[in-house]
Design an enzyme around this catalytic site. Structure first.
Site, PDB file in Angstrom:
ATOM      1  CB  CYS A  12     -41.114 -24.301   8.292  1.00 34.95           C
ATOM      2  SG  CYS A  12     -42.126 -24.945   6.951  1.00 34.95           S
ATOM      3  CG  HIS A  39     -52.413 -22.733   1.513  1.00 40.27           C
ATOM      4  ND1 HIS A  39     -52.027 -23.789   2.282  1.00 40.27           N
ATOM      5  CD2 HIS A  39     -53.250 -23.254   0.578  1.00 40.27           C
ATOM      6  CE1 HIS A  39     -52.605 -24.892   1.862  1.00 40.27           C
ATOM      7  NE2 HIS A  39     -53.347 -24.602   0.819  1.00 40.27           N
ATOM      8  CG  HIS A  71     -48.996 -29.440   2.371  1.00 39.53           C
ATOM      9  ND1 HIS A  71     -48.774 -28.839   3.579  1.00 39.53           N
ATOM     10  CD2 HIS A  71     -49.191 -28.436   1.488  1.00 39.53           C
ATOM     11  CE1 HIS A  71     -48.849 -27.526   3.441  1.00 39.53           C
ATOM     12  NE2 HIS A  71     -49.084 -27.259   2.178  1.00 39.53           N
ATOM     13  CD  GLU A 123     -49.902 -32.073   7.375  1.00 39.22           C
ATOM     14  OE1 GLU A 123     -49.465 -30.928   7.258  1.00 39.22           O
ATOM     15  OE2 GLU A 123     -49.951 -32.685   8.458  1.00 39.22           O
ATOM     16  CB  THR A 158     -47.465 -30.994  10.576  1.00 43.36           C
ATOM     17  OG1 THR A 158     -47.799 -30.366   9.330  1.00 43.36           O
ATOM     18  CG2 THR A 158     -47.134 -32.450  10.353  1.00 43.36           C
ATOM     19  CB  CYS A 188     -43.976 -29.994  12.527  1.00 44.17           C
ATOM     20  SG  CYS A 188     -44.230 -28.310  11.983  1.00 44.17           S
ATOM     21  CB  SER A 216     -51.521 -19.670   5.187  1.00 44.28           C
ATOM     22  OG  SER A 216     -50.746 -20.120   6.271  1.00 44.28           O
TER      23      SER A 216
HETATM   24  S1  SF4 Z   1     -44.420 -30.216   8.738  1.00 48.14           S
HETATM   25 FE1  SF4 Z   1     -43.800 -28.318   9.727  1.00 48.14          FE
HETATM   26  S2  SF4 Z   1     -41.696 -28.004   8.983  1.00 48.14           S
HETATM   27 FE2  SF4 Z   1     -42.683 -29.472   7.614  1.00 48.14          FE
HETATM   28  S3  SF4 Z   1     -43.565 -28.248   5.929  1.00 48.14           S
HETATM   29 FE3  SF4 Z   1     -45.174 -28.552   7.444  1.00 48.14          FE
HETATM   30  S4  SF4 Z   1     -45.021 -26.726   8.740  1.00 48.14           S
HETATM   31 FE4  SF4 Z   1     -43.103 -26.866   7.631  1.00 48.14          FE
END
Ligand code: SF4
Length: 283
Positions: A12, A39, A71, A123, A158, A188, A216
């Site tokens: 991403c 990861h 994160h 995160e 996310t 996300c 991951s």
């Molecule tokens: S929030 Fe979504 S776009 Fe942003 S780093 Fe994490 S997975 Fe990737």
């Protein structure tokens, strides 16, 4: 044998930008990354080759410059880094910042915050790091263990599967019918795109290959999502993990990858599957 790539797959923009920022700063001087940037073993060994160190704890940081990963982290941790005199490079993904703002608004409006996610993920630690009281849920049993609060505000890591998040929110609403339950969907867009594209692909595939790091979270979610639509799903980290016997009598092989998987790793896996399809008895 036909290979069907999911319409959205792989790295991403948040992870891509964070890796580019880390490499740029590593050229300028010693750099420590706080927590795992990704990861994915291929990416991590590339960063290590550049002399970039990963520290799981602020106490272990030995360089003057510290990078916060895509994160994100809490304001409390950022204040600590400033107190230590560190130069902080922030690579927090803008979509993680959206999740931080959502959590802060829930807390400000008097909601007891519940995060759907993995308790120990960097995160989630960042999302909850400024809260004095909160809960983290991932399974139905976690919801059953929650206490009642008049106001419950739910947000998500996310990279969670959005179906799981909605299911747990519905369960929280059923469990606490008297409570005001507010849900902020912070999964996300790139994660949602990858999940829906994986479903679309898995419905048509005889075998699915998911490429990504073993630890991951979003890769694991893709494996579980695909397994609901295809009986033969395999998770590989690199092309070296791909086994010829997986493709016996397979006409369509689906391919997807987690948000921390580099394009080159996906391409190598695709090339390996193609090679097996061309020479099934010689590989
Ligand atoms: S929030 Fe979504 S776009 Fe942003 S780093 Fe994490 S997975 Fe990737």
């Amino acid at each position: 044998m036909r290979i069907l790539r999911a319409a959205h797959l792989g790295m991403c923009f948040g992870v891509r930008d964070a890796i580019a920022l880390a490499l740029e700063h590593a050229d300028a001087g010693p750099l420590t990354i706080l927590g795992d940037l990704v990861h994915n073993p291929t990416v991590l060994s590339g960063l290590a080759a550049k002399g970039i160190v990963v520290a799981q704890d602020l106490a272990d940081v030995r360089t003057p410059t510290l990078m916060v990963t895509a994160h994100g982290t809490s304001e409390r941790t950022l204040a600590q880094t400033r107190a230590m005199g560190l130069t902080v490079v922030e690579a927090t993904c803008p979509l993680v910042q959206v999740a931080h703002r959502a959590v802060a608004a829930l807390a400000r409006d008097g909601y007891h915050v519940v995060i759907v996610g993995q308790r120990d993920h960097v995160e989630v630690r960042g999302l909850t790091g400024d809260l004095d009281r909160f809960d983290v849920v991932l399974e139905e049993d976690d919801v059953l263990a929650l206490d009642e609060h008049p106001r419950i505000g739910v947000a998500a890591q996310t990279t969670q599967a959005v179906e799981r998040v909605r299911h747990l929110v519905a369960l929280i609403r059923r469990r606490f019918p008297q409570s005001d339950v507010r849900f902020c969907d912070t999964v996300c867009k790139p994660t949602k795109n990858r999940q829906s594209a994986a479903v679309e692909m898995a419905r048509q595939a005889d075998v699915v290959i998911v490429v990504g790091g073993r630890s991951s979270n979003n890769t694991g979610e893709l494996v579980r999502t695909c397994a609901r639509y295809c009986a033969r799903v395999h998770h590989v980290q690199t092309d070296a993990d791909v086994r010829p016997e997986w493709f016996d009598v397979a006409e369509v092989v689906g391919l997807t990858a987690g948000t921390s998987t580099p394009d080159a790793v996906i391409d190598a896996v695709e090339a390996r599957i193609r090679e097996i399809g061309t020479h099934p008895f010689q590989v």
